[in-house]
Design an enzyme around this catalytic site. Sequence first.
Site, PDB file in Angstrom:
ATOM      1  N   GLU A  13      27.440  -3.901 119.347  1.00  0.00           N
ATOM      2  CA  GLU A  13      27.091  -3.401 120.681  1.00  0.00           C
ATOM      3  C   GLU A  13      25.919  -2.414 120.610  1.00  0.00           C
ATOM      4  OE1 GLU A  13      30.184  -3.580 119.415  1.00  0.00           O
ATOM      5  OE2 GLU A  13      30.802  -5.292 120.641  1.00  0.00           O
ATOM      6  N   LYS A  30      30.694 -12.006 117.549  1.00  0.00           N
ATOM      7  CA  LYS A  30      30.647 -10.698 118.202  1.00  0.00           C
ATOM      8  C   LYS A  30      29.518  -9.932 117.553  1.00  0.00           C
ATOM      9  CE  LYS A  30      32.575  -6.720 117.528  1.00  0.00           C
ATOM     10  NZ  LYS A  30      31.368  -5.889 117.812  1.00  0.00           N
ATOM     11  N   GLU A  69      31.773   5.679 100.647  1.00  0.00           N
ATOM     12  CA  GLU A  69      30.451   5.074 100.783  1.00  0.00           C
ATOM     13  C   GLU A  69      29.559   5.995 101.629  1.00  0.00           C
ATOM     14  OE1 GLU A  69      28.797   0.769 102.177  1.00  0.00           O
ATOM     15  OE2 GLU A  69      30.480   1.597 103.259  1.00  0.00           O
ATOM     16  N   GLU A 101      32.717  -9.068 103.814  1.00  0.00           N
ATOM     17  CA  GLU A 101      31.626  -8.395 103.104  1.00  0.00           C
ATOM     18  C   GLU A 101      31.707  -6.936 103.522  1.00  0.00           C
ATOM     19  OE1 GLU A 101      28.968  -6.735 102.164  1.00  0.00           O
ATOM     20  OE2 GLU A 101      27.204  -7.975 102.603  1.00  0.00           O
ATOM     21  N   SER A 107      32.949  -2.034 107.488  1.00  0.00           N
ATOM     22  CA  SER A 107      33.608  -1.101 106.575  1.00  0.00           C
ATOM     23  C   SER A 107      34.902  -1.683 106.008  1.00  0.00           C
ATOM     24  CB  SER A 107      33.899   0.213 107.293  1.00  0.00           C
ATOM     25  OG  SER A 107      34.808  -0.010 108.331  1.00  0.00           O
ATOM     26  N   CYS A 139      24.671  -1.818 102.654  1.00  0.00           N
ATOM     27  CA  CYS A 139      25.891  -1.827 101.847  1.00  0.00           C
ATOM     28  C   CYS A 139      25.582  -1.882 100.366  1.00  0.00           C
ATOM     29  CB  CYS A 139      26.784  -2.990 102.260  1.00  0.00           C
ATOM     30  SG  CYS A 139      25.946  -4.563 102.259  1.00  0.00           S
TER      31      CYS A 139
HETATM   32  P1  NAD Z   1      33.167   0.959 111.696  1.00  0.00           P
HETATM   33  O1  NAD Z   1      33.976   0.606 110.531  1.00  0.00           O
HETATM   34  O2  NAD Z   1      33.855   1.492 112.900  1.00  0.00           O
HETATM   35  O3  NAD Z   1      32.334  -0.317 112.211  1.00  0.00           O
HETATM   36  C1  NAD Z   1      31.610  -1.155 111.354  1.00  0.00           C
HETATM   37  C2  NAD Z   1      31.281  -2.415 112.166  1.00  0.00           C
HETATM   38  O4  NAD Z   1      32.494  -3.096 112.457  1.00  0.00           O
HETATM   39  C3  NAD Z   1      30.645  -2.131 113.531  1.00  0.00           C
HETATM   40  O5  NAD Z   1      29.673  -3.115 113.785  1.00  0.00           O
HETATM   41  C4  NAD Z   1      31.789  -2.249 114.526  1.00  0.00           C
HETATM   42  O6  NAD Z   1      31.373  -2.711 115.785  1.00  0.00           O
HETATM   43  C5  NAD Z   1      32.675  -3.269 113.877  1.00  0.00           C
HETATM   44  N1  NAD Z   1      34.069  -3.014 114.167  1.00  0.00           N
HETATM   45  C6  NAD Z   1      34.711  -1.836 114.182  1.00  0.00           C
HETATM   46  N2  NAD Z   1      36.004  -1.999 114.492  1.00  0.00           N
HETATM   47  C7  NAD Z   1      36.178  -3.327 114.702  1.00  0.00           C
HETATM   48  C8  NAD Z   1      37.297  -4.127 115.033  1.00  0.00           C
HETATM   49  N3  NAD Z   1      38.528  -3.625 115.194  1.00  0.00           N
HETATM   50  N4  NAD Z   1      37.093  -5.449 115.170  1.00  0.00           N
HETATM   51  C9  NAD Z   1      35.893  -6.004 114.971  1.00  0.00           C
HETATM   52  N5  NAD Z   1      34.802  -5.308 114.645  1.00  0.00           N
HETATM   53  C10 NAD Z   1      34.942  -3.973 114.496  1.00  0.00           C
HETATM   54  O7  NAD Z   1      32.113   1.976 111.234  1.00  0.00           O
HETATM   55  P2  NAD Z   1      30.718   2.410 111.764  1.00  0.00           P
HETATM   56  O8  NAD Z   1      30.755   3.858 112.053  1.00  0.00           O
HETATM   57  O9  NAD Z   1      30.124   1.511 112.800  1.00  0.00           O
HETATM   58  O10 NAD Z   1      29.937   2.146 110.432  1.00  0.00           O
HETATM   59  C11 NAD Z   1      30.137   3.021 109.368  1.00  0.00           C
HETATM   60  C12 NAD Z   1      30.747   2.388 108.178  1.00  0.00           C
HETATM   61  O11 NAD Z   1      30.802   0.988 108.259  1.00  0.00           O
HETATM   62  C13 NAD Z   1      29.875   2.688 106.999  1.00  0.00           C
HETATM   63  O12 NAD Z   1      30.343   3.834 106.352  1.00  0.00           O
HETATM   64  C14 NAD Z   1      29.976   1.483 106.176  1.00  0.00           C
HETATM   65  O13 NAD Z   1      31.040   1.665 105.267  1.00  0.00           O
HETATM   66  C15 NAD Z   1      30.399   0.397 107.054  1.00  0.00           C
HETATM   67  N6  NAD Z   1      29.394  -0.621 107.318  1.00  0.00           N
HETATM   68  C16 NAD Z   1      29.170  -1.533 106.360  1.00  0.00           C
HETATM   69  C17 NAD Z   1      28.223  -2.497 106.568  1.00  0.00           C
HETATM   70  C18 NAD Z   1      27.921  -3.510 105.518  1.00  0.00           C
HETATM   71  O14 NAD Z   1      26.831  -4.053 105.516  1.00  0.00           O
HETATM   72  N7  NAD Z   1      28.865  -3.834 104.636  1.00  0.00           N
HETATM   73  C19 NAD Z   1      27.520  -2.527 107.754  1.00  0.00           C
HETATM   74  C20 NAD Z   1      27.784  -1.574 108.731  1.00  0.00           C
HETATM   75  C21 NAD Z   1      28.749  -0.622 108.507  1.00  0.00           C
END
Ligand code: NAD
Length: 476
Positions: free
Chosen positions: A174, A171, A377, A246, A225, A280
């Site tokens: 988006e 996946k 974070e 991760e 996250s 991250c």
């Molecule tokens: P989020 O937690 O909603 O989403 C993070 C990612 O997970 C997105 O790509 C989203 O599409 C996916 N996701 C969300 N809910 C999901 C689910 N139920 N099933 C599968 N995938 C799902 O947060 P966000 O607003 O998109 O990103 C912000 C936070 O996410 C940041 O504060 C950071 O902590 C974290 N983040 C971490 C990394 C990393 O490299 N570790 C990368 C992107 C975001």
Amino acid sequence: MSNATSYQLFINGRWRGGSGATLPVINPATEMVFASVASATIPDLDEALASAERSRKAWSSRAAKERGEILTAAASILAEKVGAVAMDLSAEQGKTIAEARGEYARAVETLEWNGRHAYELSAPIPMGPNRMIVPEPLGVVAAFTPWNYPAVLIARKLAPALAAGCPVILKGAEETPSAAVHIVESLRQAGIPDGVVNLVFGVPVRISRHLLSSPIVKVLTFTGSTPVGKQLATLAANNLQRCILELGGHSPVIVCEDADLTKTIPAISEYKFECAGQSCNAPSRILVARSRYEEFLSRMTETARKIKIGLPDDPATDMGPMANARRIESMQRLTKDAVERGARIETGGTRLDRPGFYWPPTILTDVPKEARVLHEEPFGPILTVAPFDTLEEAIQEANATEYGLAAYFFTNTADVKRKLTNSLSAGAVSVNYLKGVSADAPYGGVKQSGYGYEGGEQGVRSFQILKMVNGLGSFG
Ligand code: NAD
């Protein structure tokens, strides 16, 4: 939007639309919709599951050398396209073209590294005359990747899983679909068999819930996250799917008394503000020996102020916009909370008054310990800077979050290097150096930053069963 790009799903070796409504893709530098992405429904997901399962036997029993050759061929195909695909990535993510090219170079390297090592990492491991370990592919993988580094993070999941002999349902994010599409298309052109790689987009929660409820899926790999990682691990528990998580980070940098600031400050600035701080393992909390604090702060602030913010496709731009409106809201919320509790803004601190999700490099000082920015974070271009008096105090502060992904320090004193290396709670510790992950080395978090490894040999082993075979040399 009539001529706009429409990114599709890839299921059973075929590009096609999804059965759900398409989703918009927004350019974060303009806030305008400029493309769309297909959305998968449950029947689309069932088709992806069935095609991955159908392909599993043939792919797992294909010679590892041949699997590796497909990966290295895909790496060459992708390398040829980097100029064009980096522009797509920059337009949808907001990172500069140079950053997008750099990210694709790392994605190519990752495909290539795993391709080159597929054979040796699938070979039996002798354990003396009578015993050996036989690595076997674990089975179908559900991979979930985010929008910050959509090219390299996809490569870090796809390449080792495929090298190990596992089909993947990916996946993609988006908000940044092009990277997933270009990487999967490179694999298709390189000859990946139908069903071995499937790409879906859609409503994340619906997709993860459906894929992880299937006994076909044997491995969950997720980057994102901590809260979402925990939700997915909970879903995976029902089928005991192996998890590689991760998750977030809140990385400290300890700047010791003997640090060479002419090298330290550019290194921090370059790594912190890459991708507008949405990494991250970007440093977010700087702890400076008190004797160097004023000097460090004034030079760091001056450096941050000089960063040129602009359109991602302008070669003069050092830092583009943040990826989406949610990030701006987080920057506003964290800054407001810190200031209300008594923090000082040395530079930045407010959204730029122009179209696009632009937040400037921001430095906060005198941040009280209970401020949210020291615990959540930030995932953006916010740095806190604080002085310390003793190394013990610095270690305690550095370890004072729930996260444990990366930690950095600057010193040339051998004893201090040893002490900090041993005392910092992080999956990766770097000395006089700030860089991210590499294709050949394991990377993983501790505490709330996740578990499992990506990268290097351990990255491939994450997708293998290590079958222990005993008594081979004994009588028949
Ligand atoms: P989020 O937690 O909603 O989403 C993070 C990612 O997970 C997105 O790509 C989203 O599409 C996916 N996701 C969300 N809910 C999901 C689910 N139920 N099933 C599968 N995938 C799902 O947060 P966000 O607003 O998109 O990103 C912000 C936070 O996410 C940041 O504060 C950071 O902590 C974290 N983040 C971490 C990394 C990393 O490299 N570790 C990368 C992107 C975001």
